[in-house]
Scaffold this active site. Structure first.
Site, PDB file in Angstrom:
ATOM      1  N   CYS A  45      31.464  34.761  26.751  1.00  0.00           N
ATOM      2  CA  CYS A  45      32.225  35.268  27.899  1.00  0.00           C
ATOM      3  C   CYS A  45      31.301  35.432  29.106  1.00  0.00           C
ATOM      4  CB  CYS A  45      32.869  36.610  27.544  1.00  0.00           C
ATOM      5  SG  CYS A  45      33.597  37.457  28.973  1.00  0.00           S
ATOM      6  N   CYS A  48      30.799  39.337  30.069  1.00  0.00           N
ATOM      7  CA  CYS A  48      30.185  40.332  29.198  1.00  0.00           C
ATOM      8  C   CYS A  48      28.752  40.623  29.645  1.00  0.00           C
ATOM      9  CB  CYS A  48      30.200  39.848  27.750  1.00  0.00           C
ATOM     10  SG  CYS A  48      31.790  40.091  26.904  1.00  0.00           S
ATOM     11  N   HIS A 108      34.622  43.922  25.847  1.00  0.00           N
ATOM     12  CA  HIS A 108      35.456  42.735  26.032  1.00  0.00           C
ATOM     13  C   HIS A 108      36.879  42.954  25.534  1.00  0.00           C
ATOM     14  CE1 HIS A 108      36.003  38.357  26.506  1.00  0.00           C
ATOM     15  NE2 HIS A 108      36.644  38.373  25.346  1.00  0.00           N
ATOM     16  N   ASN A 148      45.093  40.236  37.581  1.00  0.00           N
ATOM     17  CA  ASN A 148      46.029  39.447  36.794  1.00  0.00           C
ATOM     18  C   ASN A 148      45.746  39.745  35.326  1.00  0.00           C
ATOM     19  OD1 ASN A 148      46.908  38.160  39.177  1.00  0.00           O
ATOM     20  ND2 ASN A 148      45.314  36.613  38.997  1.00  0.00           N
ATOM     21  N   SER A 156      42.346  33.747  33.536  1.00  0.00           N
ATOM     22  CA  SER A 156      41.436  32.758  32.959  1.00  0.00           C
ATOM     23  C   SER A 156      40.453  33.372  31.979  1.00  0.00           C
ATOM     24  CB  SER A 156      40.660  32.052  34.078  1.00  0.00           C
ATOM     25  OG  SER A 156      39.934  32.990  34.858  1.00  0.00           O
ATOM     26  N   HIS A 159      38.488  39.324  29.450  1.00  0.00           N
ATOM     27  CA  HIS A 159      37.642  40.493  29.699  1.00  0.00           C
ATOM     28  C   HIS A 159      38.267  41.306  30.831  1.00  0.00           C
ATOM     29  CE1 HIS A 159      33.507  42.332  29.343  1.00  0.00           C
ATOM     30  NE2 HIS A 159      34.004  42.968  30.399  1.00  0.00           N
ATOM     31  N   HIS A 161      39.100  42.879  34.024  1.00  0.00           N
ATOM     32  CA  HIS A 161      38.491  42.760  35.337  1.00  0.00           C
ATOM     33  C   HIS A 161      39.561  42.558  36.398  1.00  0.00           C
ATOM     34  CE1 HIS A 161      39.289  38.508  34.491  1.00  0.00           C
ATOM     35  NE2 HIS A 161      39.101  38.252  35.783  1.00  0.00           N
ATOM     36  N   GLN A 163      39.870  41.229  40.852  1.00  0.00           N
ATOM     37  CA  GLN A 163      39.202  40.447  41.882  1.00  0.00           C
ATOM     38  C   GLN A 163      39.410  41.092  43.247  1.00  0.00           C
ATOM     39  OE1 GLN A 163      39.360  36.052  41.500  1.00  0.00           O
ATOM     40  NE2 GLN A 163      40.857  36.418  39.876  1.00  0.00           N
ATOM     41  N   LYS A 305      60.546  36.519  33.369  1.00  0.00           N
ATOM     42  CA  LYS A 305      61.441  36.438  34.509  1.00  0.00           C
ATOM     43  C   LYS A 305      61.046  35.170  35.266  1.00  0.00           C
ATOM     44  CE  LYS A 305      63.824  36.998  38.258  1.00  0.00           C
ATOM     45  NZ  LYS A 305      65.221  36.543  38.317  1.00  0.00           N
TER      46      LYS A 305
END
Length: 350
Positions: A45, A48, A108, A148, A156, A159, A161, A163, A305
């Protein structure tokens, strides 16, 4: 059956509510229910601690919240200053800015819902620092923070997180919201979100969590089945303006909402979470009220939806559920995470 339109005051558009449609026969695509069990540490990852990222840099052996510049940013400070001009009516301009990644925890395998409230407050304080630092840059007109969560929204990396996009432009939703709030302020000398909070508290059915200075609710005008707003009661233009007490209260409400999400179907609950903060373009933005919005894509454990004819083709959102019913479902589940129900109410420390 009911057919109703509800006005979305922040977006200034109608939402069609046809709740009986949620139980219509469905033979289309469905999605998997739960997520695969992740390890505490994944050597492959790029998020990590201690691991190499795609750009070649190596993460610190971090123990709390960790922030770094995105290796594959959507905007950048080195965007070309001059671009070839397209023919009218087309226009273009450089997309300058900074993009960062914020890892919530070195673990993680834990989502924000599974951490403790103190860790959520640490994250909010990190967001405060990032908003101040990035927003103070003269070339930055907007600081967008978002998460997301879940494969169904296209994340993607599992882990935990979020943005940050600090851009030379203001994202359209915030631009429109700022204009709407300013107009409401000028016409009524009231903050639009404070009017929304007053209406939600007067009704009471859609409130999920509340304490002295923060509140969470499914808004009357919700577009997604479990769409939820997390809001400080006092009007602030950004998270950075909240007092330490308000940060703690907001963290508690935010954490409870995420726990209720996971407890609803006893699975990691996918969503898009966005922080609605005032642009940093030097304008006053009177009437703007910082808040956090959750847009979960599922209306059933395995059913998305879908945005189709009404939304994409017609431009108006059709809700297959009633916010009152969905709020009742979330209010009915425990406020202690199902994976840690044996504990005293908090998730594991990071």
């Amino acid at each position: 059956m009911t057919w109703e339109q509800r006005w979305h005051p922040l977006r200034e558009e109608w939402v069609i509510v046809a709740a009986h449609r949620n139980n219509r026969p469905w033979t289309g695509e469905t999605v998997g229910g739960g997520a695969r069990q992740a390890p505490e540490y994944d050597p492959s990852c790029p998020l990590c601690p201690g691991n190499a990222r795609v750009g070649g840099a190596r993460n610190e052996a971090y123990e709390g919240v960790f922030v770094f510049d995105n290796d594959l940013p959507c905007v950048g400070p080195a965007a070309p200053g001059e671009l070839p001009s397209p023919p009218p009516p087309y226009r273009n301009r450089p997309a300058t800015g900074l993009a960062r990644v914020v890892c919530y925890t070195p673990r993680h395998d834990l989502s924000l819902a599974e951490l403790d409230t103190a860790h959520v407050a640490d994250l909010l304080r990190t967001w405060q620092v990032q908003y101040r630092e990035l927003g103070d840059r003269p070339e930055v007109n907007h600081v967008l923070m978002f998460e997301n969560k879940g494969e169904v929204v296209g994340v993607s990396n599992p882990h935990p997180h979020c943005q940050i996009y600090a851009t030379n432009f203001v994202f359209k939703t915030i631009e429109n919201e700022a204009a709407t709030c300013l107009r409401h302020w000028r016409e009524h000398r009231r903050v639009l979100m404070e009017d929304v909070i007053a209406a939600e508290r007067a009704d009471g059915r859609r409130i999920l969590a509340e304490n002295d200075t923060a509140i969470a609710f499914l808004p009357y005008f919700a577009r997604y089945a479990y769409e939820t707003f997390v809001v400080p009661k006092q009007a602030h233009q950004s998270l950075a303006d909240l007092s330490p007490e308000e940060v703690r209260d907001l963290a508690a409400v935010l954490h409870e909402v995420q726990i209720r999400f996971d407890n609803l179907w006893r699975m990691p609950f996918p969503y898009v979470m966005a922080l609605h903060q005032a642009p940093t373009d030097g304008r006053r933005h009177e009437g703007f009220h910082f808040h956090i919005e959750f847009h979960p894509p599922l209306r059933k454990p395995n059913l998305l939806k879908y945005l189709a004819g009404p939304e994409i083709g017609g431009g108006s959102f059709l809700s297959d559920t009633a916010p009152e019913e969905k709020a009742a479902e979330l209010r009915a589940v425990p406020a202690v995470h199902y994976a840690h129900a044996h504990a005293d109410g908090g998730g594991p420390d990071a």
